[in-house]
Design an enzyme around this catalytic site. Structure first.
Site, PDB file in Angstrom:
ATOM      1  N   ASP A 125       0.538  -1.531  -0.156  1.00 15.37           N
ATOM      2  CA  ASP A 125      -0.281  -0.017   0.078  1.00 15.37           C
ATOM      3  C   ASP A 125       0.581   1.047  -0.086  1.00 15.37           C
ATOM      4  O   ASP A 125       2.327   0.753   0.674  1.00 15.37           O
ATOM      5  CB  ASP A 125      -0.880   0.359   1.324  1.00 15.37           C
ATOM      6  CG  ASP A 125      -1.742  -0.928   1.431  1.00 15.37           C
ATOM      7  OD1 ASP A 125      -1.474  -2.319   1.179  1.00 15.37           O
ATOM      8  OD2 ASP A 125      -2.682  -1.051   1.570  1.00 15.37           O
ATOM      9  N   HIS A 127      -1.584   4.764  -0.661  1.00 17.20           N
ATOM     10  CA  HIS A 127      -2.031   5.573  -0.031  1.00 17.20           C
ATOM     11  C   HIS A 127      -2.106   7.005   0.694  1.00 17.20           C
ATOM     12  O   HIS A 127      -1.891   7.936   1.309  1.00 17.20           O
ATOM     13  CB  HIS A 127      -2.344   5.226   1.903  1.00 17.20           C
ATOM     14  CG  HIS A 127      -3.968   4.383   1.551  1.00 17.20           C
ATOM     15  ND1 HIS A 127      -4.629   3.884   1.134  1.00 17.20           N
ATOM     16  CD2 HIS A 127      -3.389   2.390   2.463  1.00 17.20           C
ATOM     17  CE1 HIS A 127      -4.993   3.119   1.742  1.00 17.20           C
ATOM     18  NE2 HIS A 127      -4.454   2.620   1.442  1.00 17.20           N
ATOM     19  N   ASP A 153      -3.836  -0.094  -4.061  1.00 18.82           N
ATOM     20  CA  ASP A 153      -3.948   0.986  -2.288  1.00 18.82           C
ATOM     21  C   ASP A 153      -3.253   2.845  -2.970  1.00 18.82           C
ATOM     22  O   ASP A 153      -2.541   2.902  -1.993  1.00 18.82           O
ATOM     23  CB  ASP A 153      -4.254   0.478  -0.971  1.00 18.82           C
ATOM     24  CG  ASP A 153      -5.497  -0.474  -1.004  1.00 18.82           C
ATOM     25  OD1 ASP A 153      -5.997  -0.475  -1.759  1.00 18.82           O
ATOM     26  OD2 ASP A 153      -5.667  -0.401   0.848  1.00 18.82           O
ATOM     27  N   ASN A 185      -8.268  -2.425  -2.772  1.00 20.58           N
ATOM     28  CA  ASN A 185     -10.019  -2.461  -2.407  1.00 20.58           C
ATOM     29  C   ASN A 185     -10.429  -0.942  -1.868  1.00 20.58           C
ATOM     30  O   ASN A 185     -11.164  -0.358  -1.936  1.00 20.58           O
ATOM     31  CB  ASN A 185     -10.210  -3.117  -1.156  1.00 20.58           C
ATOM     32  CG  ASN A 185      -9.695  -2.806  -0.166  1.00 20.58           C
ATOM     33  OD1 ASN A 185      -8.018  -2.635   0.290  1.00 20.58           O
ATOM     34  ND2 ASN A 185      -9.838  -2.068   1.190  1.00 20.58           N
ATOM     35  N   HIS A 186      -9.385  -0.076  -2.054  1.00 14.94           N
ATOM     36  CA  HIS A 186      -9.426   1.419  -2.230  1.00 14.94           C
ATOM     37  C   HIS A 186     -10.141   1.920  -3.858  1.00 14.94           C
ATOM     38  O   HIS A 186      -9.901   2.428  -3.921  1.00 14.94           O
ATOM     39  CB  HIS A 186      -8.408   1.630  -1.186  1.00 14.94           C
ATOM     40  CG  HIS A 186      -8.396   1.918   0.198  1.00 14.94           C
ATOM     41  ND1 HIS A 186      -9.065   3.621   0.568  1.00 14.94           N
ATOM     42  CD2 HIS A 186      -8.694   1.256   0.755  1.00 14.94           C
ATOM     43  CE1 HIS A 186      -9.200   3.345   2.285  1.00 14.94           C
ATOM     44  NE2 HIS A 186      -9.214   2.066   1.928  1.00 14.94           N
ATOM     45  N   HIS A 235      -3.792  -7.953  -3.529  1.00 15.62           N
ATOM     46  CA  HIS A 235      -4.239  -6.773  -2.510  1.00 15.62           C
ATOM     47  C   HIS A 235      -4.565  -7.638  -1.364  1.00 15.62           C
ATOM     48  O   HIS A 235      -4.016  -7.632  -0.485  1.00 15.62           O
ATOM     49  CB  HIS A 235      -5.345  -5.956  -2.866  1.00 15.62           C
ATOM     50  CG  HIS A 235      -4.438  -5.354  -1.873  1.00 15.62           C
ATOM     51  ND1 HIS A 235      -4.481  -4.023  -1.965  1.00 15.62           N
ATOM     52  CD2 HIS A 235      -5.973  -4.807  -1.447  1.00 15.62           C
ATOM     53  CE1 HIS A 235      -4.449  -3.109  -0.810  1.00 15.62           C
ATOM     54  NE2 HIS A 235      -5.398  -3.686   0.036  1.00 15.62           N
ATOM     55  N   HIS A 309      -2.298  -4.717   2.134  1.00 13.92           N
ATOM     56  CA  HIS A 309      -3.940  -4.631   2.622  1.00 13.92           C
ATOM     57  C   HIS A 309      -4.058  -4.106   3.638  1.00 13.92           C
ATOM     58  O   HIS A 309      -4.833  -4.136   4.585  1.00 13.92           O
ATOM     59  CB  HIS A 309      -4.024  -5.732   2.011  1.00 13.92           C
ATOM     60  CG  HIS A 309      -6.259  -5.728   2.917  1.00 13.92           C
ATOM     61  ND1 HIS A 309      -6.925  -4.770   2.743  1.00 13.92           N
ATOM     62  CD2 HIS A 309      -6.756  -6.348   3.100  1.00 13.92           C
ATOM     63  CE1 HIS A 309      -8.422  -4.343   2.747  1.00 13.92           C
ATOM     64  NE2 HIS A 309      -8.293  -5.493   3.021  1.00 13.92           N
TER      65      HIS A 309
END
Length: 377
Positions: A125, A127, A153, A185-186, A235, A309
């Site tokens: 990730d 982010h 992500d 998932n984002h 992920h 994740h």
């Protein structure tokens, strides 16, 4: 300290569709300057419905019958965009539209299970922590000299999701055989409406147009990758509806992330100390035990499942007697968690080394008018 760590065994990087942090894990420093060869080729609250349908941005309307072939003009334009973005300056809305259309003509031809050659550097990730992404490339080596695989992500929580995802997509289009970007998932319309990316796009562009372009593009991101037929990368985790990798190849991924089903599970599930399948505290996906990961690896002749994740305090964490590894590449996550980040290098002989790093120096925080929901309940 303004957070509690609630049930670390079921911790997440953040999100739930009930949020938690992961446990502190063992670390292992490693250095490896291996260069790449080309590849052959969240909460329980109700989310708002903005009534944006997949494809509403129009970026896929022109889809090509064959992959994008870069011209000198394309290359020069992409190099200019990458240079501009490297200064943490967002592209214009028109340039984002051009970039996303080019990216569709690359990503639509990639498989659900993207084959990857070694050596490769595998990342977790990010982010929206753009300055830490630049640090990642300093630690791992510049692209295209190094072959990169990102496991999703890219947006939400950090202050620079627009610049982060724009940079990675531009790098993907510029070096399509050197960098792979999987879906997390984002990379979802629903999640980004709540956890920052939607609001950031409104703040930086004055409308939701750029958000719509990128969320339509996310539908084309591959959901998994397979490194030399031995390391399965994704992920989230496994699904009770998926026993073989061939079943992943048969999925229709060109859609918003479903609320349930195998595609949802691949992006939302987590390994667990308990055996078998369990109900995920995230509200999406499942937990899976060592017996599940061992059977999946045996059935598919794999040596490892690599996934992201979940926040892990030392940047990476082994699970299930090294059948599964979690990699997290956002140091000091949310600018307050105090964790290290890591990337995993896999060389030509499948030797694995972890490179850990701390947060980079970044400028002052931008003005943010809306506080996004806190994951650390």
């Amino acid at each position: 300290m303004d957070m509690e760590i609630d049930d670390p065994m079921h911790g997440s990087d953040e999100d739930q569709l009930s949020p938690t942090l992961d446990e502190d894990m063992n670390s292992d420093d490693g250095k490896n300057n291996t260069k790449a060869r080309s590849n052959d080729e969240d909460t329980d609250e109700e989310l708002e419905d903005f009534n944006f349908k997949p494809g509403s941005s129009g970026i896929a309307d022109h889809k090509s019958s064959k992959p994008l072939k870069l011209t000198n003009t394309n290359i020069n334009q992409l190099d200019q965009w990458i240079e501009h973005l490297s200064k943490c300056e967002p592209l214009s809305e028109d340039d984002v539209a051009r970039l996303c259309k080019m990216a569709v003509d690359v990503l639509q031809f990639e498989e659900n299970v993207k084959p990857i050659n070694v050596p490769v550097t595998i990342c977790g990730d990010v982010h929206g922590q753009f300055h830490d992404l630049l640090e990642l490339f300093k630690i791992g080596g510049p692209c295209p000299d190094t072959n990169y695989l990102f496991m999703g992500d890219y947006v939400d929580r950090g202050y620079y999701s627009v610049e982060t995802v724009s940079y990675l997509v531009a790098m993907k289009v510029r070096y399509p055989h050197r960098i792979t970007i999987l879906r997390g998932n984002h990379e979802s319309r629903q999640i980004t409406q709540v956890y920052g990316f939607y609001d950031e796009c409104l703040r930086k562009y004055g409308s939701a147009n750029v958000w719509k372009m990128f969320t339509d593009l996310f539908d084309y991101f591959p959901v998994t990758a397979l490194v030399d037929n031995k390391i399965f990368c994704l992920h989230g985790g496994l699904s009770p509806m998926i026993e073989t990798i061939d079943q992943v190849r048969d999925l229709n991924r060109i859609q918003e992330v479903p609320h349930e089903g195998p595609m949802c599970d691949l992006l939302w599930s987590d390994p667990d100390d308990r055996g078998g399948w369990g109900i995920s505290p995230r509200g999406a996906g499942f937990t899976f035990g060592q017996d599940i990961s061992e059977q999946f690896n045996h059935t598919n002749d794999l040596s490892l499942i690599a996934r992201a994740h979940q926040l892990v305090m030392e940047g990476y964490s082994w699970s299930h007697q090294q059948n599964v590894v979690t990699i997290f590449s956002a140091p000091n996550y949310c600018y307050r968690c105090g964790n290290q980040a890591a990337i995993m290098e896999v060389d030509e002989n499948h030797n694995r080394q972890f490179l850990q790093y701390d947060p980079s120096v970044r400028p002052g925080e931008p003005t943010v008018t809306r506080k996004t929901p806190d994951y650390f309940l």
